[in-house]
Design a protein around this motif. Structure first.
Motif, short mmCIF file in Angstrom:
data_model
loop_
_atom_site.label_atom_id
_atom_site.label_comp_id
_atom_site.label_asym_id
_atom_site.label_seq_id
_atom_site.Cartn_x
_atom_site.Cartn_y
_atom_site.Cartn_z
N UNK A 190 1.39 -58.22 -60.94
CA UNK A 190 1.97 -57.06 -61.61
C UNK A 190 2.23 -55.88 -60.69
N UNK A 191 1.69 -55.91 -59.50
CA UNK A 191 1.79 -54.75 -58.62
C UNK A 191 2.67 -55.00 -57.40
N UNK A 192 3.50 -56.01 -57.49
CA UNK A 192 4.43 -56.30 -56.40
C UNK A 192 5.81 -56.54 -56.99
N UNK A 193 6.85 -56.19 -56.27
CA UNK A 193 8.22 -56.36 -56.78
C UNK A 193 8.97 -57.35 -55.91
N UNK A 194 10.06 -57.85 -56.45
CA UNK A 194 10.92 -58.76 -55.67
C UNK A 194 11.52 -58.01 -54.48
N UNK A 195 11.82 -56.72 -54.63
CA UNK A 195 12.32 -55.92 -53.52
C UNK A 195 11.34 -55.94 -52.35
N UNK A 196 10.06 -55.75 -52.67
CA UNK A 196 9.03 -55.70 -51.63
C UNK A 196 8.85 -57.07 -50.97
N UNK A 197 8.95 -58.12 -51.76
CA UNK A 197 8.84 -59.47 -51.19
C UNK A 197 10.02 -59.75 -50.27
N UNK A 198 11.21 -59.34 -50.66
CA UNK A 198 12.40 -59.53 -49.82
C UNK A 198 12.25 -58.80 -48.50
N UNK A 199 11.75 -57.57 -48.54
CA UNK A 199 11.55 -56.79 -47.31
C UNK A 199 10.52 -57.48 -46.42
N UNK A 200 9.41 -57.93 -47.01
CA UNK A 200 8.36 -58.59 -46.22
C UNK A 200 8.86 -59.88 -45.59
N UNK A 201 9.73 -60.59 -46.30
CA UNK A 201 10.27 -61.85 -45.78
C UNK A 201 11.49 -61.65 -44.90
N UNK A 202 11.94 -60.39 -44.79
CA UNK A 202 13.08 -60.04 -43.96
C UNK A 202 14.35 -60.79 -44.40
N UNK A 203 14.56 -60.78 -45.71
CA UNK A 203 15.78 -61.37 -46.27
C UNK A 203 16.37 -60.36 -47.25
N UNK A 204 17.62 -60.55 -47.58
CA UNK A 204 18.25 -59.69 -48.58
C UNK A 204 17.82 -60.14 -49.97
N UNK A 205 17.94 -59.25 -50.93
CA UNK A 205 17.61 -59.61 -52.31
C UNK A 205 18.44 -60.79 -52.82
N UNK A 206 19.76 -60.83 -52.53
CA UNK A 206 20.53 -61.99 -52.99
C UNK A 206 19.99 -63.31 -52.46
N UNK A 207 19.51 -63.33 -51.21
CA UNK A 207 18.94 -64.56 -50.65
C UNK A 207 17.69 -64.95 -51.43
#
Length: 245
Positions: free
Chosen positions: A36-53
């Motif tokens: 509940x305390x993490x977003x897809x935006x933050x996961x994308x940044x951590x994985x160094x990919x764009x949100x569409x990817x």
């Protein structure tokens, strides 16, 4: 004017490699911060990919979370199957010669040996899984997602599958019915989960790893062993059924 050496072209990740990378990053973040305390935006940044990817691989955060659970479930079941294979006291290369050659003698003692080896194997599998997985093991053992029925079932599924593996052995060496064996096996599996959580939180530090595994295995097994088939009720066929040639 000196020219810089040409850089080799960057290898494009395969779809499978990219998915594995995203799962690895998501597991670490879900384990650290919770669902509940993490977003897809933050996961994308951590994985160094764009949100569409990210969304191309996982349409929603829930889908991504379920994929991480499936990944950890498969890893745990592999660990359990490997441990049970190694606990085969008759066919393992490390099995004592007298067990391999005299598998039909002393049915009660043999059943006791098989039972303790089985329970110890489960304890070892869970402890080793926790050691190797680190924080991502909490996705199976301490998830903060409890209100979603489907996710809860997914989290409980590996332990239920393990319990049925253990129950299959118990029905051959005890007087338990199938339903009773599953109930007892669930309790033993819950104790194995407890052992894994102890490892994650370092609460078993007073014992070394082998002492920890052995203590809990003996605690679980010696309660079950009172239900072993008594001498005269066990047969060579019973022992052979759980230790095929």
């Amino acid at each position: 004017m000196s020219s810089l050496p040409a850089q080799p072209p960057r290898r494009r990740m395969t779809k499978q490699d990219r998915r594995a990378q995203l799962l690895e990053r998501a597991q670490a973040m879900f384990a650290s911060h919770g669902f509940h305390h993490i977003t897809m935006d933050e996961i994308a940044v951590a994985a160094q990919v764009s949100k569409p990817v990210l969304y191309r691989h996982f349409p929603s955060k829930r889908d991504l979370y379920l994929a991480t659970i499936d990944d950890r479930k498969c890893a745990l079941l592999r660990a359990v199957d490997d441990a049970l294979d190694q606990s085969d006291i008759f066919n393992s290369p490390t099995a004592a010669p007298d067990l391999r050659h005299h598998r039909h003698d002393g049915a009660h003692d043999t059943s006791n040996t098989i039972g303790l080896a089985t329970v110890r194997a489960i304890m070892r599998a869970y402890v080793e899984f926790a050691e190797q997985s680190g924080g991502s093991a909490t996705l199976l053992f301490e998830s903060d997602v409890t209100r979603d029925d489907h996710i809860r079932e997914k989290i409980q599924e590996p332990s239920e599958l393990v319990a049925h593996r253990v129950a299959t052995r118990l029905t051959h060496i005890t007087e338990l019915s199938d339903h009773e064996a599953v109930t007892i096996a669930r309790c033993a599996t819950a104790l194995a989960r407890h052992a894994a959580v102890d490892v994650l939180h370092h609460t078993a530090a007073a014992l070394n790893r082998e002492e920890h595994i052995d203590l809990l295995a003996r605690f679980a097994w010696y309660g079950i062993s009172g239900m072993l088939r008594r001498e005269g009720k066990a047969s060579a066929q019973t022992v052979a059924a759980i230790a095929p040639t």
